[in-house]
Write an enzyme that holds these catalytic residues in place. Structure first.
Site, PDB file in Angstrom:
ATOM      1  N   ASN A   7       0.910  -5.253   1.338  1.00 15.29           N
ATOM      2  CA  ASN A   7       2.044  -4.379   1.621  1.00 15.29           C
ATOM      3  C   ASN A   7       2.100  -4.230   3.137  1.00 15.29           C
ATOM      4  O   ASN A   7       1.361  -3.447   3.727  1.00 15.29           O
ATOM      5  CB  ASN A   7       1.833  -3.023   0.944  1.00 15.29           C
ATOM      6  N   ARG A  90       4.595  -7.105  -1.401  1.00 13.21           N
ATOM      7  CA  ARG A  90       5.665  -6.131  -1.617  1.00 13.21           C
ATOM      8  C   ARG A  90       6.794  -6.477  -0.642  1.00 13.21           C
ATOM      9  O   ARG A  90       6.559  -6.635   0.555  1.00 13.21           O
ATOM     10  CB  ARG A  90       5.168  -4.722  -1.320  1.00 13.21           C
ATOM     11  N   HIS A 180      11.710   2.002  -5.138  1.00 12.50           N
ATOM     12  CA  HIS A 180      10.531   2.382  -5.939  1.00 12.50           C
ATOM     13  C   HIS A 180      10.511   1.648  -7.281  1.00 12.50           C
ATOM     14  O   HIS A 180       9.874   2.104  -8.235  1.00 12.50           O
ATOM     15  CB  HIS A 180      10.502   3.894  -6.273  1.00 12.50           C
ATOM     16  N   ARG A 241      13.928  13.766   3.929  1.00 13.17           N
ATOM     17  CA  ARG A 241      15.260  13.184   3.691  1.00 13.17           C
ATOM     18  C   ARG A 241      16.142  14.150   2.909  1.00 13.17           C
ATOM     19  O   ARG A 241      15.654  14.843   2.015  1.00 13.17           O
ATOM     20  CB  ARG A 241      15.124  11.871   2.899  1.00 13.17           C
ATOM     21  N   GLU A 384       1.385   0.469  -8.017  1.00 17.86           N
ATOM     22  CA  GLU A 384       2.318  -0.583  -7.622  1.00 17.86           C
ATOM     23  C   GLU A 384       1.575  -1.890  -7.320  1.00 17.86           C
ATOM     24  O   GLU A 384       2.088  -2.976  -7.581  1.00 17.86           O
ATOM     25  CB  GLU A 384       3.127  -0.111  -6.405  1.00 17.86           C
TER      26      GLU A 384
END
Ligand code: ADP
Length: 399
Positions: A7, A90, A180, A241, A384
């Site tokens: 990643n 990823r 996601h 956010r 993940e």
């Protein structure tokens, strides 16, 4: 088969080496401050740790440090790179080009580069990771790209088209993509397995609540809607956010304060959400502590976030005409028992019944609804990296 999972961020590199014969992690690590100074922390599964400050002007030197850590350091886990059969990366944005994970080729890299305009912070870093990996591991080893967006490519147009002039979709592919996806896919697969059912027979709502947050609706085995949009800014409020708001607020504030587009983008992404409302922190733990001490804005931020999550869950019940399973994952989803209690209590009209004792569990995979609850509610820690390794193995074995 040993799979190396990568990643790559712009100045960091997270990795795991997973033995896919038993899905056990052999080692994991992190390279930080790439391009500035450079440091690696590498941990073997048996607890041995290797740490070093190493010059990492580019990702290539970072991978060289990783190879040393894996094959030669005091925390080595393999004798040579020949033991690694495949690499899984990823990749954040695959736009409409990739509806599933795919073998990395020159043509694929070119397409990922085209998608960079939509993920300018992430995709270029992912490409750097792929190219540096090829340099370090050689071009014989198969590499696979696993996209955050591909799980959501099954959404119908009625869910992903924005009510803007249609030409912006045609010209610029402006639409909802969702993110996601690797996590939503992993935890929904796991929920179906835990229930002993085929995922195709379940209506599942997955709540990935971390620094970034998103909720997905999964019906007939595929994603039918998700809260994040064209970018990961959309949906409900997150650490920093803002999530969905009336777009006119932005033009109004920009005019009042003389802000540029870049200023507005930065405010919405970095200064809003739980941090912006509370004025305390982007970390839910700090904000909850401040609320407990009587800080009204901290309390408001927490109330708002819970309310917005509840509304998304409710809207996806409507979108799917029901729900069988709800999953909580991510740092907040796995740990915040009060949030889970609030959501479950407000879904009592659906027959959701919370098992309060199970709900006190932190970070473990557990069913938190009672046996007579009409909806199964789960905490499922996401993984993940394992999902990336599984996709990589499947693609490489089929070559
Ligand atoms: P990322 O999206 O960066 O992977 P995480 O999934 O680790 O982030 O989630 C980070 C969030 O999880 C933070 O807001 C943090 O406050 C929250 N969190 C972690 N532990 C707890 C806890 N015990 N209670 C409430 N929130 C928690």
């Amino acid at each position: 088969m040993k799979v190396f999972v990568v990643n790559a961020g712009s100045s960091s590199l997270k990795y795991q080496l997973i033995d896919m014969d038993n899905e056990q992690v052999l080692a994991k690590g992190l390279c930080e401050r790439i391009g500035v100074t450079g440091a690696i922390t590498h941990k073997a599964a048996d607890g041995r740790v290797y740490k070093a400050d190493t010059d990492m002007p580019t990702h290539s030197e970072a991978f060289e440090a990783v190879v040393y850590a894996m094959t030669k350091s005091e925390a080595k886990v393999i004798d040579s790179l020949d033991e690694v059969s495949a690499i899984g990366h990823r990749v954040v944005h695959g736009a409409e080009e990739f509806n599933k994970s795919a073998l990395i080729t020159d043509a694929m890299i070119a397409k990922v580069k085209e998608c960079s305009v939509m993920a300018p912070l992430h995709n270029p870093a992912n490409i750097l990771g792929i190219e540096a990996c090829t340099k370090t591991f050689g071009d014989k080893i198969p590499q696979v790209g696993v996209f955050d967006t591909s799980f959501h490519q099954t959404m119908p147009a009625s869910a992903y088209i924005y009510a803007l002039p249609y030409e912006y979709y045609e010209k610029y592919r402006v639409r909802k993509y969702g993110f996601h996806g690797t996590s939503h896919s992993f935890v929904s697969d796991r929920a179906a397995a835990l229930e002993g059912k085929d995922k195709k027979d379940l209506k599942i709502i997955t709540c990935h609540l971390g620094n970034g947050c998103s909720i997905s609706a999964i019906k007939d085995g595929v994603c039918v809607d998700t809260s994040m949009g064209f970018t990961p800014l959309d949906g409900f409020m997150m650490g920093t956010r803002c999530g969905t708001l009336d777009p006119s607020t932005l033009t109004y504030i920009a005019e009042k304060e003389g802000l540029t587009f870049a200023d507005v983008d930065s405010i919405c992404n970095k200064k809003s959400g739980v941090l912006g409302v509370s004025g305390v922190s982007n970390d839910n733990r700090d904000v909850a502590a401040a609320a407990a001490e009587g800080n009204e804005r901290a309390k408001l931020a927490i109330d708002m976030q819970r309310y917005q999550i509840l509304k998304f869950v409710g809207s996806y019940v409507a979108a799917m005409n029901g729900v069988d399973s709800i999953v909580f994952t991510g740092g907040i989803g796995e740990n915040d028992e009060e949030l889970r209690e609030y959501i479950c209590e407000n879904l009592a009209y659906l027959g959701v019944k919370l098992n309060k004792e199970a709900n006190r569990v932190h970070g473990d995979e557990i069913k938190i609804s009672t046996d007579d609850s009409k909806v199964n509610v789960w905490i499922i820690p996401t993984n993940e990296e394992l999902k990336i390794a599984r996709d990589t193995k499947a693609i490489v074995e089929a070559l």
